[in-house]
Design a protein around this motif. Structure first.
Motif, PDB file in Angstrom:
ATOM      1  N   ALA A 164     -28.036  -4.205   2.855  1.00 37.96           N
ATOM      2  CA  ALA A 164     -27.786  -4.914   4.113  1.00 37.96           C
ATOM      3  C   ALA A 164     -29.091  -5.486   4.655  1.00 37.96           C
ATOM      4  CB  ALA A 164     -27.139  -3.974   5.129  1.00 37.96           C
ATOM      5  N   GLU A 165     -30.159  -4.721   4.527  1.00 36.77           N
ATOM      6  CA  GLU A 165     -31.475  -5.185   4.979  1.00 36.77           C
ATOM      7  C   GLU A 165     -31.930  -6.392   4.154  1.00 36.77           C
ATOM      8  OE1 GLU A 165     -34.253  -5.358   7.661  1.00 36.77           O
ATOM      9  OE2 GLU A 165     -32.875  -3.664   7.693  1.00 36.77           O
ATOM     10  N   LEU A 166     -31.673  -6.371   2.858  1.00 37.28           N
ATOM     11  CA  LEU A 166     -32.007  -7.502   1.994  1.00 37.28           C
ATOM     12  C   LEU A 166     -31.242  -8.746   2.435  1.00 37.28           C
ATOM     13  CD1 LEU A 166     -33.558  -8.334  -0.676  1.00 37.28           C
ATOM     14  CD2 LEU A 166     -31.371  -7.943  -1.824  1.00 37.28           C
ATOM     15  N   ASP A 167     -29.952  -8.582   2.747  1.00 36.92           N
ATOM     16  CA  ASP A 167     -29.142  -9.713   3.206  1.00 36.92           C
ATOM     17  C   ASP A 167     -29.657 -10.266   4.533  1.00 36.92           C
ATOM     18  OD1 ASP A 167     -27.521  -9.603   0.950  1.00 36.92           O
ATOM     19  OD2 ASP A 167     -26.071  -8.259   1.897  1.00 36.92           O
ATOM     20  N   THR A 168     -30.121  -9.377   5.412  1.00 37.65           N
ATOM     21  CA  THR A 168     -30.686  -9.819   6.691  1.00 37.65           C
ATOM     22  C   THR A 168     -31.968 -10.606   6.462  1.00 37.65           C
ATOM     23  OG1 THR A 168     -29.738  -7.910   7.835  1.00 37.65           O
ATOM     24  CG2 THR A 168     -31.573  -9.029   8.931  1.00 37.65           C
ATOM     25  N   LEU A 169     -32.824 -10.096   5.581  1.00 35.62           N
ATOM     26  CA  LEU A 169     -34.061 -10.823   5.256  1.00 35.62           C
ATOM     27  C   LEU A 169     -33.744 -12.191   4.656  1.00 35.62           C
ATOM     28  CD1 LEU A 169     -36.401  -8.099   3.695  1.00 35.62           C
ATOM     29  CD2 LEU A 169     -36.847  -9.477   5.731  1.00 35.62           C
ATOM     30  N   LEU A 170     -32.736 -12.249   3.825  1.00 36.43           N
ATOM     31  CA  LEU A 170     -32.338 -13.509   3.194  1.00 36.43           C
ATOM     32  C   LEU A 170     -31.871 -14.508   4.252  1.00 36.43           C
ATOM     33  CD1 LEU A 170     -32.138 -14.746   0.367  1.00 36.43           C
ATOM     34  CD2 LEU A 170     -29.832 -13.835   0.204  1.00 36.43           C
ATOM     35  N   ALA A 171     -31.189 -14.014   5.263  1.00 37.73           N
ATOM     36  CA  ALA A 171     -30.644 -14.895   6.311  1.00 37.73           C
ATOM     37  C   ALA A 171     -31.696 -15.340   7.322  1.00 37.73           C
ATOM     38  CB  ALA A 171     -29.496 -14.189   7.030  1.00 37.73           C
ATOM     39  N   VAL A 172     -32.581 -14.425   7.748  1.00 38.93           N
ATOM     40  CA  VAL A 172     -33.483 -14.754   8.857  1.00 38.93           C
ATOM     41  C   VAL A 172     -34.968 -14.682   8.517  1.00 38.93           C
ATOM     42  CG1 VAL A 172     -31.817 -14.093  10.620  1.00 38.93           C
ATOM     43  CG2 VAL A 172     -33.445 -12.404   9.794  1.00 38.93           C
ATOM     44  N   GLY A 173     -35.326 -14.095   7.386  1.00 33.83           N
ATOM     45  CA  GLY A 173     -36.738 -13.998   7.025  1.00 33.83           C
ATOM     46  C   GLY A 173     -37.458 -12.919   7.812  1.00 33.83           C
ATOM     47  N   GLU A 174     -38.757 -12.956   7.743  1.00 38.66           N
ATOM     48  CA  GLU A 174     -39.622 -11.985   8.427  1.00 38.66           C
ATOM     49  C   GLU A 174     -40.867 -12.723   8.875  1.00 38.66           C
ATOM     50  OE1 GLU A 174     -41.148  -8.374   9.880  1.00 38.66           O
ATOM     51  OE2 GLU A 174     -39.133  -8.781   9.183  1.00 38.66           O
ATOM     52  N   GLY A 175     -40.866 -13.210  10.112  1.00 31.83           N
ATOM     53  CA  GLY A 175     -42.015 -13.959  10.614  1.00 31.83           C
ATOM     54  C   GLY A 175     -42.210 -15.233   9.807  1.00 31.83           C
ATOM     55  N   VAL A 176     -43.420 -15.399   9.236  1.00 32.60           N
ATOM     56  CA  VAL A 176     -43.711 -16.598   8.443  1.00 32.60           C
ATOM     57  C   VAL A 176     -43.168 -16.483   7.020  1.00 32.60           C
ATOM     58  CG1 VAL A 176     -45.776 -17.152   9.765  1.00 32.60           C
ATOM     59  CG2 VAL A 176     -45.978 -15.783   7.686  1.00 32.60           C
ATOM     60  N   LEU A 177     -42.633 -15.309   6.679  1.00 28.98           N
ATOM     61  CA  LEU A 177     -42.110 -15.107   5.331  1.00 28.98           C
ATOM     62  C   LEU A 177     -40.647 -15.495   5.240  1.00 28.98           C
ATOM     63  CD1 LEU A 177     -43.701 -11.651   4.476  1.00 28.98           C
ATOM     64  CD2 LEU A 177     -44.480 -13.917   3.764  1.00 28.98           C
ATOM     65  N   GLN A 178     -40.290 -16.047   4.089  1.00 29.51           N
ATOM     66  CA  GLN A 178     -38.921 -16.440   3.804  1.00 29.51           C
ATOM     67  C   GLN A 178     -38.524 -15.776   2.492  1.00 29.51           C
ATOM     68  OE1 GLN A 178     -38.549 -20.540   2.513  1.00 29.51           O
ATOM     69  NE2 GLN A 178     -36.542 -20.701   3.471  1.00 29.51           N
ATOM     70  N   LEU A 179     -37.355 -15.145   2.468  1.00 28.02           N
ATOM     71  CA  LEU A 179     -36.843 -14.559   1.240  1.00 28.02           C
ATOM     72  C   LEU A 179     -35.954 -15.599   0.567  1.00 28.02           C
ATOM     73  CD1 LEU A 179     -36.682 -11.970  -0.513  1.00 28.02           C
ATOM     74  CD2 LEU A 179     -34.601 -11.400   0.729  1.00 28.02           C
ATOM     75  N   VAL A 180     -36.262 -15.886  -0.696  1.00 27.47           N
ATOM     76  CA  VAL A 180     -35.487 -16.882  -1.443  1.00 27.47           C
ATOM     77  C   VAL A 180     -34.967 -16.262  -2.734  1.00 27.47           C
ATOM     78  CG1 VAL A 180     -36.667 -18.902  -0.495  1.00 27.47           C
ATOM     79  CG2 VAL A 180     -37.562 -17.815  -2.540  1.00 27.47           C
ATOM     80  N   CYS A 181     -33.841 -16.777  -3.182  1.00 29.00           N
ATOM     81  CA  CYS A 181     -33.243 -16.340  -4.437  1.00 29.00           C
ATOM     82  C   CYS A 181     -33.664 -17.336  -5.505  1.00 29.00           C
ATOM     83  CB  CYS A 181     -31.731 -16.295  -4.310  1.00 29.00           C
ATOM     84  SG  CYS A 181     -30.918 -15.735  -5.813  1.00 29.00           S
ATOM     85  N   VAL A 182     -34.428 -16.859  -6.490  1.00 29.11           N
ATOM     86  CA  VAL A 182     -34.879 -17.709  -7.589  1.00 29.11           C
ATOM     87  C   VAL A 182     -34.748 -16.955  -8.900  1.00 29.11           C
ATOM     88  CG1 VAL A 182     -36.493 -19.113  -6.238  1.00 29.11           C
ATOM     89  CG2 VAL A 182     -37.294 -17.023  -7.282  1.00 29.11           C
ATOM     90  N   ALA A 183     -34.371 -17.661  -9.940  1.00 30.89           N
ATOM     91  CA  ALA A 183     -34.325 -17.111 -11.298  1.00 30.89           C
ATOM     92  C   ALA A 183     -33.601 -15.775 -11.364  1.00 30.89           C
ATOM     93  CB  ALA A 183     -35.736 -16.988 -11.865  1.00 30.89           C
ATOM     94  N   GLY A 184     -32.517 -15.629 -10.611  1.00 32.45           N
ATOM     95  CA  GLY A 184     -31.725 -14.406 -10.666  1.00 32.45           C
ATOM     96  C   GLY A 184     -32.302 -13.243  -9.899  1.00 32.45           C
ATOM     97  N   GLY A 185     -33.290 -13.476  -9.070  1.00 27.85           N
ATOM     98  CA  GLY A 185     -33.895 -12.403  -8.283  1.00 27.85           C
ATOM     99  C   GLY A 185     -34.349 -12.917  -6.932  1.00 27.85           C
ATOM    100  N   TYR A 186     -35.067 -12.067  -6.202  1.00 25.72           N
ATOM    101  CA  TYR A 186     -35.524 -12.411  -4.855  1.00 25.72           C
ATOM    102  C   TYR A 186     -37.039 -12.401  -4.805  1.00 25.72           C
ATOM    103  CZ  TYR A 186     -30.683 -11.575  -3.775  1.00 25.72           C
ATOM    104  OH  TYR A 186     -29.318 -11.647  -3.758  1.00 25.72           O
ATOM    105  N   ARG A 187     -37.596 -13.387  -4.076  1.00 19.89           N
ATOM    106  CA  ARG A 187     -39.037 -13.521  -3.936  1.00 19.89           C
ATOM    107  C   ARG A 187     -39.351 -13.861  -2.487  1.00 19.89           C
ATOM    108  NH1 ARG A 187     -41.346 -18.502  -7.047  1.00 19.89           N
ATOM    109  NH2 ARG A 187     -40.368 -19.611  -5.341  1.00 19.89           N
ATOM    110  N   LEU A 188     -40.404 -13.245  -1.958  1.00 19.42           N
ATOM    111  CA  LEU A 188     -40.899 -13.606  -0.635  1.00 19.42           C
ATOM    112  C   LEU A 188     -41.915 -14.722  -0.792  1.00 19.42           C
ATOM    113  CD1 LEU A 188     -41.430 -10.189   1.169  1.00 19.42           C
ATOM    114  CD2 LEU A 188     -39.875 -12.006   1.852  1.00 19.42           C
ATOM    115  N   GLN A 189     -41.841 -15.683   0.105  1.00 21.18           N
ATOM    116  CA  GLN A 189     -42.814 -16.773   0.088  1.00 21.18           C
ATOM    117  C   GLN A 189     -43.061 -17.223   1.525  1.00 21.18           C
ATOM    118  OE1 GLN A 189     -40.696 -19.579  -2.404  1.00 21.18           O
ATOM    119  NE2 GLN A 189     -39.839 -20.643  -0.635  1.00 21.18           N
ATOM    120  N   ILE A 190     -44.132 -17.961   1.716  1.00 19.52           N
ATOM    121  CA  ILE A 190     -44.427 -18.524   3.031  1.00 19.52           C
ATOM    122  C   ILE A 190     -43.386 -19.602   3.319  1.00 19.52           C
ATOM    123  CG2 ILE A 190     -46.151 -19.739   4.428  1.00 19.52           C
ATOM    124  CD1 ILE A 190     -47.040 -16.936   3.598  1.00 19.52           C
ATOM    125  N   HIS A 191     -42.883 -19.635   4.547  1.00 20.68           N
ATOM    126  CA  HIS A 191     -41.879 -20.625   4.919  1.00 20.68           C
ATOM    127  C   HIS A 191     -42.438 -22.036   4.692  1.00 20.68           C
ATOM    128  CE1 HIS A 191     -38.916 -22.866   7.208  1.00 20.68           C
ATOM    129  NE2 HIS A 191     -38.155 -21.783   7.150  1.00 20.68           N
TER     130      HIS A 191
END
Length: 167
Positions: free
Chosen positions: A36-63
């Motif tokens: 659930a926390e992963l889904d929340t991060l995917l939806a809203v991010g964390e500050g300047v960080l954005q969670l994106v789905c790439v290559a079958g997994g999840y990666r944090l990157q700068i917005h």
């Protein structure tokens, strides 16, 4: 919980799949609810960080809204790819699996060994097998590193080519 998830995502060199995260977190009751926390991060991010789905997994990157500012930090520009290299990569991405003669047909010119080697060195293409025809030509496909580099969750995320004729 969020901090542990962020720590895992930030420390990984490659995108982490849900399965990989589950293998790390599921056996510890302190991390219950991590999905659930992963889904929340995917939806809203964390500050300047954005969670994106790439290559079958999840990666944090700068917005992406901060790209112009970050470009000032990185003074040395990456070495651009030649037009021929980009065309070759595009043919492979859209037509895979594809043989070298087929790439040459689509491009209308011969494909140099240097172009194929450059794309292999970057980890963006690989041989996935050989066509069962005379000469058994190699079948070229893109790799998960290609998806990761271009921030694509799958090949379905490639832009639609307008006005392209089907062969």
């Amino acid at each position: 919980m969020r901090e542990a998830l962020l720590a895992l995502l930030l420390s990984s060199a490659e995108p982490l799949s849900r399965e990989h995260l589950a293998s790390i977190l599921d056996d510890n009751p302190d991390y219950a609810g991590w999905e659930a926390e992963l889904d929340t991060l995917l939806a809203v991010g964390e500050g300047v960080l954005q969670l994106v789905c790439v290559a079958g997994g999840y990666r944090l990157q700068i917005h992406p809204q901060h790209n112009a500012l970050l470009a000032r930090l990185h003074v040395e520009a990456p070495r651009p790819l030649s037009k021929a290299t980009l065309e070759t990569l595009a043919v492979i991405a859209y037509q895979q699996p594809v043989t070298r003669p087929e790439i040459e047909h689509w491009r209308g010119v011969a494909v140099s060994a240097q172009i194929m080697q450059q794309l292999q060195d970057r980890g963006w293409i690989m041989v996935a097998g050989h066509r069962e025809t005379p000469g058994r030509p190699a079948l070229w496909v893109t790799t998960p590193q290609f998806l990761e580099h271009f921030s694509l969750a799958s090949l379905a995320g490639l832009p639609t080519v307008m006005g392209a004729a089907e062969v």
